[in-house]
Every structure is written in structure tokens, then in C-alpha cells.
Design an enzyme around this catalytic site. Sequence first.
Site, PDB file in Angstrom:
ATOM      1  N   ASP A  45       0.841  -1.202   0.000  1.00  0.00           N
ATOM      2  CA  ASP A  45       0.000   0.000   0.000  1.00  0.00           C
ATOM      3  C   ASP A  45       0.876   1.251   0.000  1.00  0.00           C
ATOM      4  O   ASP A  45       0.364   2.374  -0.045  1.00  0.00           O
ATOM      5  CB  ASP A  45      -1.014  -0.007   1.154  1.00  0.00           C
ATOM      6  CG  ASP A  45      -0.372  -0.063   2.522  1.00  0.00           C
ATOM      7  OD1 ASP A  45       0.868  -0.187   2.606  1.00  0.00           O
ATOM      8  OD2 ASP A  45      -1.119   0.020   3.527  1.00  0.00           O
ATOM      9  N   SER A  46       2.212   1.054  -0.005  1.00  0.00           N
ATOM     10  CA  SER A  46       3.130   2.166  -0.274  1.00  0.00           C
ATOM     11  C   SER A  46       2.808   2.804  -1.617  1.00  0.00           C
ATOM     12  O   SER A  46       3.263   3.912  -1.895  1.00  0.00           O
ATOM     13  CB  SER A  46       4.585   1.668  -0.260  1.00  0.00           C
ATOM     14  OG  SER A  46       4.731   0.530  -1.093  1.00  0.00           O
ATOM     15  N   ASP A  84      -0.997  -6.105   0.266  1.00  0.00           N
ATOM     16  CA  ASP A  84      -1.434  -5.450   1.510  1.00  0.00           C
ATOM     17  C   ASP A  84      -2.941  -5.270   1.561  1.00  0.00           C
ATOM     18  O   ASP A  84      -3.551  -4.794   0.583  1.00  0.00           O
ATOM     19  CB  ASP A  84      -0.838  -4.039   1.593  1.00  0.00           C
ATOM     20  CG  ASP A  84       0.517  -4.007   2.261  1.00  0.00           C
ATOM     21  OD1 ASP A  84       0.781  -4.858   3.125  1.00  0.00           O
ATOM     22  OD2 ASP A  84       1.306  -3.105   1.911  1.00  0.00           O
ATOM     23  N   LYS A 112      -0.964  -9.308   3.546  1.00  0.00           N
ATOM     24  CA  LYS A 112      -0.207  -8.728   4.667  1.00  0.00           C
ATOM     25  C   LYS A 112      -1.107  -7.754   5.412  1.00  0.00           C
ATOM     26  O   LYS A 112      -1.811  -6.955   4.789  1.00  0.00           O
ATOM     27  CB  LYS A 112       1.047  -8.038   4.142  1.00  0.00           C
ATOM     28  CG  LYS A 112       1.868  -7.324   5.226  1.00  0.00           C
ATOM     29  CD  LYS A 112       3.276  -7.035   4.780  1.00  0.00           C
ATOM     30  CE  LYS A 112       3.446  -5.816   3.922  1.00  0.00           C
ATOM     31  NZ  LYS A 112       3.049  -4.549   4.560  1.00  0.00           N
ATOM     32  N   GLU A 114      -1.177  -5.170   9.103  1.00  0.00           N
ATOM     33  CA  GLU A 114      -0.313  -4.500  10.074  1.00  0.00           C
ATOM     34  C   GLU A 114      -0.938  -4.515  11.460  1.00  0.00           C
ATOM     35  O   GLU A 114      -2.097  -4.118  11.621  1.00  0.00           O
ATOM     36  CB  GLU A 114      -0.108  -3.031   9.657  1.00  0.00           C
ATOM     37  CG  GLU A 114       0.562  -2.861   8.307  1.00  0.00           C
ATOM     38  CD  GLU A 114       0.780  -1.395   7.946  1.00  0.00           C
ATOM     39  OE1 GLU A 114       0.508  -0.500   8.784  1.00  0.00           O
ATOM     40  OE2 GLU A 114       1.222  -1.153   6.815  1.00  0.00           O
ATOM     41  N   GLU A 181       9.492  -4.017  10.443  1.00  0.00           N
ATOM     42  CA  GLU A 181       9.951  -2.746   9.851  1.00  0.00           C
ATOM     43  C   GLU A 181      10.540  -1.831  10.917  1.00  0.00           C
ATOM     44  O   GLU A 181       9.902  -1.574  11.958  1.00  0.00           O
ATOM     45  CB  GLU A 181       8.767  -2.052   9.142  1.00  0.00           C
ATOM     46  CG  GLU A 181       9.134  -0.700   8.566  1.00  0.00           C
ATOM     47  CD  GLU A 181       8.132  -0.168   7.552  1.00  0.00           C
ATOM     48  OE1 GLU A 181       7.144  -0.876   7.219  1.00  0.00           O
ATOM     49  OE2 GLU A 181       8.350   0.968   7.082  1.00  0.00           O
TER      50      GLU A 181
HETATM   51  O1  KIV Z   1       3.603  -1.102   1.590  1.00  0.00           O
HETATM   52  C1  KIV Z   1       4.796  -1.413   1.564  1.00  0.00           C
HETATM   53  O2  KIV Z   1       5.521  -1.191   0.594  1.00  0.00           O
HETATM   54  C2  KIV Z   1       5.348  -2.046   2.747  1.00  0.00           C
HETATM   55  C3  KIV Z   1       6.845  -2.104   2.845  1.00  0.00           C
HETATM   56  C4  KIV Z   1       7.364  -0.812   3.374  1.00  0.00           C
HETATM   57  C5  KIV Z   1       7.318  -3.236   3.667  1.00  0.00           C
HETATM   58  O3  KIV Z   1       4.645  -2.480   3.605  1.00  0.00           O
END
Ligand code: KIV
Length: 264
Positions: A45-46, A84, A112, A114, A181
Site C-alpha cells: 500500500d506504499s 497489503d 499482509k 499490520e 519494519e
Molecule cells: O507497503 C509497503 O511497501 C510495505 C513495505 C514498506 C514493507 O509495507
Amino acid sequence: MKKVTLNTLSKLKADGEKFSCLTAYDAIFSHLQNCAGVEVILVGDSLGMVLQGHDSTLPVSVDDMVYHTKAVSQGNSSALIMADLPFMSYATPEQAMHNAGRLMQAGAHVIKIEGGAWLADTIRLLAERGVPVCAHLGLTPQTVNVMGGFKVQGKTPEAAQVLLDDAALLEANGASLILLECVPRSLAKNLAEKAHVPVIGIGAGADTDGQVLVMHDMLGMNTGYVPRFVKNFLAESDDIQSAFSNYVKAVKDGTFPADEHGFD
Ligand code: KIV
């Protein structure tokens, strides 16, 4: 390259061999990363920051993640695709199941999420229903407003113990991977040694089982701020394809991350 599965990653951990992960958000970069031997592609989600220009990942929607996961999947033939679940899309176990299902149907192999202990039930439900989960611990960008910024986590003995306990609990509830992280490298080493599942690090030193970077960061594409844990691999490579290959090689031979990329 042979298709990478969770078993591949577990075997690499057992054999003490490092593996590489990079973010990608579309088909061509997914293909180039396959050619370089990247084992895990993270549809992160970056993308809210590097593609959409936001100052956090919070505005990213499930529809955005589905769109980019489909695109990455189209270009992929060998890597394990992790996607994510974005902010507020797994606030309840039911939401998590619905939205994880959408990402899996878009081509993700692992999702993934968080957070710590509060995710135990969610992870168990997902794992029981055929959705492998990576638990993202340490600096969790979706809670940047609670943490008061993008800060190194687990610095006190108490905070470090919470992370160790969370990792053990989430693994016991079925997490297949852990992503750590921005934590001190000694804590990451300890956690990776204790974990039975592969641990991927970013800003967590060289002792995790795998390493991940945001693709734009390692290609030197940024708007000014470059986190300490980033290395620009394109700067010392002829082209993007070689930058990916040099990253994979550096992760595998242990030359990335160097001490200067970690935190004490
Ligand atoms: O969203 C993402 O790119 C991430 C990385 C920073 C691990 O979660």
C-alpha cells in the site's frame, strides 16, 4: 525460475539462505523482478505514496489494491505475490475475510496486515479459510498517526518484549510470515531466531531471513527524503534489470543491508 511458495521460503530459512522481496505495482516491473530472481513481490500500500503522491498509505482503497495486484499477477510467473490489505479494510475479522478474498482472487498468494496481538483471531480465521497471512510488526505505516510519525519501534526492553510476544502469538495463530519494519537490529535478530516462520526485514538489519525494499527507493526515485535503510542500487548498475539482479545478489551474499542501513 521455479515457482516460489511458502514452502520455498521455509526451506530457505531452514538452510540459512537469505531471500529477496521488492514492491511492484504493475506487470512490467513484476516481469523484470521475476527475471532477476526476486522471490517475493509485495504489492504494497506504499503505492499510495510512490504512485498516488499521498503523504501516507491511509488513502489507499481495496479497489486500488485489487487493480495493482491483478496487474502484478499478469506479469508474474515465478514469485510469491504478497498484497497489503489497506487501512481500515480489516478492522473486523469479517471485513478482513471479505477483502482478503478479493485480493486472493486478484492474484495474491499471501496477504499482509499490520498490527500486533489484536490480529490473532483475524489471522486464525484467515489461515483456516485458506488465506496465508504475513503479520507486519514494528513500524506499521497505517498507524503513523498513533505512533506520531515514521519512527523506529521496539527501542526499550519493554517495547522489544511486546514485539517478541506479538510475533509468537501471531505465529501460534497461523501467521505464515512476519514482516518487521524499522526496529533495532539486535531485536530483529532475536525475533528471527525465535520465529519458526520466515521473517522479512526492512530497516531491521541483516539478520532477518529475507529483505524487502520499496522498488522506487532502491531505484533512487524519491521526492527528497531517503530513509536510512535504503540503498540506491540503480546508481551502481547499468540499468533497472541489473539493479534488481544486484539487489538480489547483495541480499543473498549478505552485503545488503550493511551496518549503516540499520538501527541500534
Ligand atoms: O507497503 C509497503 O511497501 C510495505 C513495505 C514498506 C514493507 O509495507
